[in-house]
Structure formats: C-alpha cells, structure tokens
Design a protein around this motif. Structure first.
Motif, PDB file in Angstrom:
ATOM      1  N   UNK A 357      64.054  36.945  22.657  1.00 47.26           N
ATOM      2  CA  UNK A 357      65.300  36.207  22.432  1.00 47.26           C
ATOM      3  C   UNK A 357      66.387  37.102  21.836  1.00 47.26           C
ATOM      4  N   UNK A 358      67.621  36.754  22.128  1.00 44.54           N
ATOM      5  CA  UNK A 358      68.784  37.482  21.589  1.00 44.54           C
ATOM      6  C   UNK A 358      68.711  38.980  21.898  1.00 44.54           C
ATOM      7  N   UNK A 359      68.303  39.298  23.097  1.00 42.44           N
ATOM      8  CA  UNK A 359      68.199  40.697  23.507  1.00 42.44           C
ATOM      9  C   UNK A 359      69.582  41.348  23.544  1.00 42.44           C
ATOM     10  N   UNK A 360      69.707  42.491  22.893  1.00 42.19           N
ATOM     11  CA  UNK A 360      70.975  43.227  22.910  1.00 42.19           C
ATOM     12  C   UNK A 360      71.189  43.860  24.275  1.00 42.19           C
ATOM     13  N   UNK A 361      72.439  43.942  24.668  1.00 38.81           N
ATOM     14  CA  UNK A 361      72.746  44.550  25.960  1.00 38.81           C
ATOM     15  C   UNK A 361      72.432  46.049  25.923  1.00 38.81           C
ATOM     16  N   UNK A 362      72.231  46.618  27.114  1.00 42.23           N
ATOM     17  CA  UNK A 362      71.872  48.033  27.214  1.00 42.23           C
ATOM     18  C   UNK A 362      72.535  48.632  28.457  1.00 42.23           C
ATOM     19  N   UNK A 363      72.846  49.932  28.429  1.00 45.39           N
ATOM     20  CA  UNK A 363      73.412  50.585  29.618  1.00 45.39           C
ATOM     21  C   UNK A 363      72.327  50.853  30.647  1.00 45.39           C
ATOM     22  N   UNK A 364      72.311  50.075  31.715  1.00 46.45           N
ATOM     23  CA  UNK A 364      71.307  50.191  32.773  1.00 46.45           C
ATOM     24  C   UNK A 364      72.005  50.147  34.127  1.00 46.45           C
ATOM     25  N   UNK A 365      71.310  50.659  35.126  1.00 51.25           N
ATOM     26  CA  UNK A 365      71.774  50.542  36.517  1.00 51.25           C
ATOM     27  C   UNK A 365      71.116  49.295  37.096  1.00 51.25           C
TER      28      UNK A 365
END
Length: 486
Positions: A357-365
C-alpha cells in the motif's frame, strides 16, 4: 663565574647551539600573532620573518586562520599536535606536522607565548613508504582535509582526475565552487565526529563530469574534537561504465549464440509452412475442405511462430537506455492482472495481486516492465497448466524495503529442478517445446539489467517458482538523471 653569569651563559648556549641548530622549524609567537623569535631552520624554509605575523609567513595570507590553533592554546594552555599545510619561501605548498605548546613567564597559568615546532612529513622515509603503499596506491580517491576545508593530502588517483590540489579548498577542487557545498559530508563529520555517506557530481581537471560516492570519517591527532577528515570516494562514473560494458558484452555474446541457433528454429518453422502449403495444395486438388482447413491452420500456427520469434529476437538484440518516467509500480502490475486475469481463469488459474500500500512512484520504463511481467506471468500460467495440483494460482507482488523496489511473480505450478533452473537464462532454452522461442527470459533479464536491477529465481520441483525483479531506487534515480540529460 657567578651563578647569575653561569645561568646567563647557559641560556645563551642553549639559544645559540640548541634552539638555532635544531633540525626543525621552530618559532615563538605572541598573542597578536607576531613571530618574536625563530631559528635558522625556520628562516631557511620560510624566509625572513622579523616583524611579520605567523599567518603571513606560514600561509602567505593577510588574515588569521579561521580556526587558529594558537588562539585556542592561549585560551586553554593545552599542548596540541596538528597537521597543517604551509607555504615555503618559494611558494611551494607542503604538509607539516606542528607541535604547539604554551610558554608561561610566571606560574599563574597565564600563557604569554607559544612555541611551535614543525617538521615536513614528506621528508621522512618511513612516511614516504607508508604513503606510497597504504595511501597513494589505493584504487579510489582519498583525501585529507582540515577544518578550513583545505586539502592537506591527496592520493595518486585523486590527483590524476582532479589535478594538483594540495592546499586548495575541497569544494574548489571537486566542483569548481567558491563556497562550501550545501550537502557537505565532511562538514557533518567535523560537527559530530561520525562517518557520513553521500553521492555527488564533480568536475575533473579536463572539465569532465565525475560522479562519485564519498564516505567521510574523522581523523584525530591528539585533540578532543575532529582535527581532520579523511574522504574516500569511489568513481561511480567508472563503475557505471564498467556495468554497461559488462551488460553489453553479455548481450552481444547472447545475440551471437542466438544467431547461431536461429537456423534450427527457422528450419522447423519453414518445414511447418511447407507442410501447410502442401496440405492446402492437396486439398484444392482433391477439393477436400478438411485438408484445406488443416493446411490453413498449420500456416497460421507457423506464421505466428515466425512473428513471435522475430519480435523476441529484435527485442532482445536491441540495446537502448530505458525510457524512464515516474510511475506507480502498482499500476503497472494491475494492468497485467487485468490483461491476463480472464485468460488464466479459463484455465482454472487464479491470477491476483499482492500490492504494497501507498507505494512511492519510481522512474521505470512502463513498456519494458510490461514486457517483463508479460513474459513472467505467461510462463507462470504455463507452469500451472503443466502441474497437477488443484487450486493453481499466480501472484504478482510488489515490495519496497531498504531502498530496493521489488516486483515478483510467484506460481504454485510444476516448478524446476536444479538442472533446469541453471539453463533458463541460456539461449533458446524453453520448457514449452515447439511453442516457445527461448528468448522470453533472456529479454526479461536484459530489460531488468538495463534498469540497473537484477532478477532472482527461486524454484522447487513440484512446488512452484518465484521470479524476483529487484530495482535499487538509488540506481534508478541516477539512471533517470542520465536519461534526462540525454
């Protein structure tokens, strides 16, 4: 000779033969920073000193040092031994060890003068040997800075990248700044006496950007507080370049093996196409609709194989930086669940998500991660179909712990023994017989590696498998910065 004359003669003897002939630089300083006396060695090294301030002679500057050790000795009367960088009469910087002690004309505890005895550290053979072996040859950047943030020592690797730095401010050398860095780890170490870690981007002597991870540690020499800080830095630029070279070498080697193996797969596909063509031709000749349908089915099946093989091979052989953007990993997982949930259900397999839950955003393709999850979920569903247990399920889970973003696909299907697990990332290996190209997991591993991550496999025969994709957030951030610059 009277006692008074004897005492005076002894003092003159001590001054002329002991003080003046000491093989060290000796100076006596008053409270106003004036050098009131110095020996011959001091004069030979620093030049004329009469009527000059200590900071003008030692450092060739027109103001007292910001953290003057002499001033502290006048205040507390304690002897100190410190490292210092000084300038000789020819303008050359050198590293000295300075022993400073109070001189009191009475027994009332009032410090009237300070005597300073300094020696050039680099003149001793023992230090030179230790410096060369234990300090200078270390394959990373090593510097020692004083409380003024001047570099008093630097090893060979640092000098090669940043130039002649002795006596210069660390922020001037590292980043061409005119003031202290806002996130300075050395400043924190000076303040609390603890180790600190951080990552920075500096500018080399040739103007090139140098990314480095630095660790600072206190370096004390006979003081209650931190006198100097030692900084040990690893050039992340070189590590990243090496990682890219290793990845590229692995990719090219695998591509070479793949090209060599293509002949076998293409031969099988061509045989299938020829068989379908023959069946259609025979059906048309005999006006047999069933033969035509069988031939058409064979053509469709082998055409799909050709399309899949070409797409997989092009995807695998293509080298590129991932197109990163800030996304919620949970959203990517739910896209795959929505895409495959009904397909899995038709085969009696439950596909579900276990999301943090409440997963932080991440730089992904997103496209790359979609491809990875598609490959892994497809394999997991096939593994469940090959198994014999009831209640088959595939679970896609997300985790975010200790700076590592994890996406894992778990199934309770047929599982793999040790020998099969060793082969799953080798070229053209597949457990799907004629239905698979053997490039799916290779492509998945390549895409994960291009994100700076790694893929881990856990499996046990008859119990199922878990494929874990790990993405260190720090490396994702660095990669994001790199792709934005391009």
């Amino acid at each position: 000779m009277s006692a008074a004359k004897t005492s005076r003669a002894l003092k003159e003897l001590l001054f002329d033969q002991f003080f003046q002939q000491l093989p060290f630089n000796v100076a006596i300083i008053d409270r106003d920073y004036n050098i009131v006396q110095a020996n011959n060695s001091f004069r030979e090294y620093f030049g004329e000193w009469e009527g000059k301030k200590c900071y003008a002679v030692y450092k060739k500057q027109d103001h007292p040092c910001s953290r003057c050790q002499s001033l502290q000795i006048f205040e507390d009367g304690k002897t100190r031994v410190i490292d210092s960088v000084v300038v000789d009469k020819n303008g050359q910087w050198s590293h000295h060890v300075v022993q400073s002690a109070p001189l009191m004309l009475s027994d009332k505890g009032h410090v009237d003068y300070i005597i300073e005895i300094s020696s050039i550290v680099t003149d001793t053979a023992q230090w030179q040997q230790e410096f060369n072996i234990l300090f200078d040859r270390v394959p990373c950047y090593v510097t020692v800075i004083n409380e003024d943030f001047r570099i008093v020592r630097a090893n060979e690797a640092f000098r090669e990248s940043f130039g002649d730095v002795l006596g210069k401010y660390c922020y001037e050398v590292y980043k061409r700044r005119k003031s202290k860095c806002p996130r300075c780890p050395a400043a924190k170490t000076f303040k609390d006496g603890k180790m600190h870690h951080s990552e920075h981007t500096g500018i080399g002597k040739a103007g090139q950007n140098i990314e480095y991870a630095v660790t600072t540690s206190p370096l004390d020499r006979g003081r209650d507080k931190v006198a100097h800080v030692i900084e040990i830095s690893n050039d992340v630029t070189r590590l990243k370049k090496l990682e890219k070279e290793v990845l590229e070498a692995e990719r090219l080697a695998a591509v070479g093996q793949t090209v060599a193996g293509l002949a076998h797969s293409i031969k099988n596909i061509l045989m299938g196409l020829e068989g379908g063509k023959y069946m259609i031709g025979l059906g048309l000749k005999k006006d047999d609709r069933s033969l035509i349908d069988r031939g058409s089915e064979m053509l469709d099946r082998n055409f799909d194989k050709t399309t899949t093989l070409v797409k997989d091979f092009l995807s695998f052989s293509k080298g590129r930086l991932p197109k990163l953007r800030m996304v919620n990993p949970n959203d990517l997982v739910m896209e795959i669940v929505d895409l495959y949930k009904d397909i899995a259900a038709k085969s009696g397999i439950e596909l579900k998500a276990d999301l943090k839950p409440n997963m932080a955003r991440a730089p992904l393709d997103p496209d790359a991660i979609h491809t990875c999850l598609t490959n892994l979920v497809s394999n997991a569903i096939d593994a469940c179909l090959m198994g014999e247990q009831k209640g088959s399920e595939v679970v896609i889970a997300t985790r975010d712990e200790k700076g590592i973003l994890t996406i894992q696909v778990t199934d309770n299907g047929t599982g793999m023994d040790y020998e099969i697990k060793k082969k799953i990332f080798t070229t053209f290996f597949t457990t799907k017989g004629g239905e698979g190209t053997g490039l799916g997991l290779l492509t998945t591993r390549k895409l994960v590696q291009e994100h700076g991550g790694k893929i881990i496999v856990e499996s046990k025969k008859g119990e199922g498998s878990r494929f874990i994709m790990e993405f260190p957030r720090k490396r994702l951030g660095m990669l994001h910065e790199e792709t934005e610059e391009e």
